[in-house]
Design an enzyme around this catalytic site. Structure first.
Site, PDB file in Angstrom:
ATOM      1  N   GLU A 245      13.517   8.163 -72.071  1.00 32.00           N
ATOM      2  CA  GLU A 245      12.874   8.490 -71.202  1.00 32.00           C
ATOM      3  C   GLU A 245      11.663   6.469 -70.777  1.00 32.00           C
ATOM      4  O   GLU A 245      11.835   6.120 -70.282  1.00 32.00           O
ATOM      5  CB  GLU A 245      12.615   9.443 -70.352  1.00 32.00           C
ATOM      6  CG  GLU A 245      12.044   8.960 -69.339  1.00 32.00           C
ATOM      7  CD  GLU A 245      11.396   9.803 -67.633  1.00 32.00           C
ATOM      8  OE1 GLU A 245      12.436  11.175 -68.159  1.00 32.00           O
ATOM      9  OE2 GLU A 245      10.660  10.280 -67.898  1.00 32.00           O
ATOM     10  N   ARG A 271       7.238 -24.524 -53.062  1.00 32.02           N
ATOM     11  CA  ARG A 271       6.576 -24.134 -51.849  1.00 32.02           C
ATOM     12  C   ARG A 271       5.155 -25.978 -52.313  1.00 32.02           C
ATOM     13  O   ARG A 271       4.212 -26.139 -53.511  1.00 32.02           O
ATOM     14  CB  ARG A 271       5.141 -23.292 -52.554  1.00 32.02           C
ATOM     15  CG  ARG A 271       3.860 -23.093 -51.625  1.00 32.02           C
ATOM     16  CD  ARG A 271       4.750 -22.864 -50.291  1.00 32.02           C
ATOM     17  NE  ARG A 271       3.007 -22.450 -49.192  1.00 32.02           N
ATOM     18  CZ  ARG A 271       2.452 -23.246 -48.061  1.00 32.02           C
ATOM     19  NH1 ARG A 271       3.281 -23.124 -47.315  1.00 32.02           N
ATOM     20  NH2 ARG A 271       1.263 -22.047 -47.428  1.00 32.02           N
TER      21      ARG A 271
END
Length: 388
Positions: A245, A271
């Protein structure tokens, strides 16, 4: 030293990309706000090939090792904006399917794995209790031997996938001798008499499209063959599950960070501020560089940990280093991405969601503080043995 993917790793990564790009994620913002897990999307992932990733070759599965699974999960998360969905899937694979593949008897594998795959059952891995989080040896939920098998009593808290689970892999106290062999691992259907799953998932700040809830056992009778491995073998099974995990599941944050980098680089290039793109300013360039540095550092540590896992290293050092690094990187990069996107970064969407989804990474699968303690203990032993 070769850092290129093997042919199989690349095939799995390409397959994962194709599967992820077919997912209909138009409602992900709404599901995130509502805290709703999508079982249809989970079923789609399983049915399109992910369900075979950890199946043994004898069952016509891919039988992936840790490196191959890591490549697959990273690719899924890079091309899927629903990180909660990939988290639920990864927990299912690493903490439920792998323990069955690695420790269950051939009879148990034949009983469970085809059904899980063919019907896209989702699993839940039950460990945590109110007083047994980081201190796993404080576990009190127990299984008592009976004439017909075992009787389960107690409850588990904050369990991933619990409200939507079809089956449960659970670690329980079977002795009280105060040692490593007091715990055992069981597998059972979620609808067994005496099992109560939380109907409403916990409301969380991040990974909201993963369902988390509690499980109660009240005189739940299970047969002898519900036991995975030997009686008292739960601790090593738990250890292996956590190693997988901490390594493979955390590949989802690599994929998320890569997606985040791509979106952020595009945004600062487009931007305009003060008649120039944001990407022309040195401060922004340095922030973008730091994000990439964090991603690459975490990726190197994680793939090394996966390599170590495939070599049989169960010390927990490589996996803990990787987990801590990726947790820090995912949170830091999430904050930077929000900052660089300005107002767009705090409006509901993938950018702000990635920050929220990163926040729990320092807690689950072992908190960063506990893992640092473990690393330090191992480090001192290695230094004394002149092993570094």
């Amino acid at each position: 030293m070769n850092f290129d993917f093997t042919e199989k790793q690349q095939r799995i990564a390409d397959q994962a990309k194709q599967i992820a790009q077919k997912l209909d994620l138009e409602d992900v913002v709404q599901r995130d706000l509502a805290g709703t897990f999508s079982k249809p999307l989970f079923r789609q992932l399983i049915n399109q090939g992910v369900g075979k990733w950890l199946l043994p070759k004898s069952m016509k599965g891919d039988d992936l090792n840790a490196l191959e699974l890591t490549a697959g999960i990273e690719s899924l998360a890079e091309h899927c904006e629903d990180s909660g969905l990939i988290f639920a899937l990864s927990a299912h694979l690493c903490a439920c399917i792998h323990p069955i593949r690695a420790f269950a008897s051939s009879e148990q594998q034949a009983q469970w794995l085809p059904k899980i795959t063919n019907e896209a059952w989702i699993g839940t891995h039950a460990i945590t209790e109110p007083q047994a989080g980081s201190d796993i040896y404080a576990m009190t939920t127990n299984a008592q031997k009976s004439e017909d098998g075992f009787v389960l009593n107690g409850h588990k808290d904050y369990i991933t996938n619990a409200p939507v689970a079809d089956f449960i892999v659970v670690h329980l106290r079977t002795e009280d001798r105060g040692n490593y062999f007091d715990y055992s691992t069981f597998i059972l259907h979620s609808h067994e008499y005496g099992v109560s799953l939380a109907k409403a998932p916990h409301s969380k700040s991040g990974l909201r499209t993963t369902a988390m809830g509690d499980i109660h056992f009240n005189d739940c009778q299970v047969p002898e063959d519900a036991l995975i491995g030997r009686l008292g073998a739960g601790a090593p099974i738990f250890q292996v599950s956590m190693e997988w995990e901490r390594v493979c599941l955390f590949a989802l944050y690599l994929g998320q960070m890569k997606r985040q980098l791509q979106k952020t680089a595009h945004y600062v290039s487009e931007r305009q501020q003060f008649d120039a793109p944001l990407s022309s300013y040195q401060a922004v360039q340095h922030q973008l560089c730091d994000m990439y540095f964090n991603y690459e550092t975490g990726r190197l540590l994680l793939y090394k940990a996966a390599w170590s896992l495939d070599k049989g290293d169960m010390s927990g050092v490589a996996s803990s280093l990787a987990k801590i690094s990726i947790s820090n990187a995912a949170i830091s990069n999430g904050q930077t991405a929000v900052q660089l996107h300005g107002a767009q970064g705090v409006i509901s969407g993938d950018i702000e969601r990635m920050l929220r989804d990163a926040m729990p990474s320092a807690i689950f699968s072992g908190t960063s503080n506990v893992l640092k303690n473990n690393i330090s203990t191992a480090l001192i032993k290695r230094l004394k043995a002149q092993w570094i």
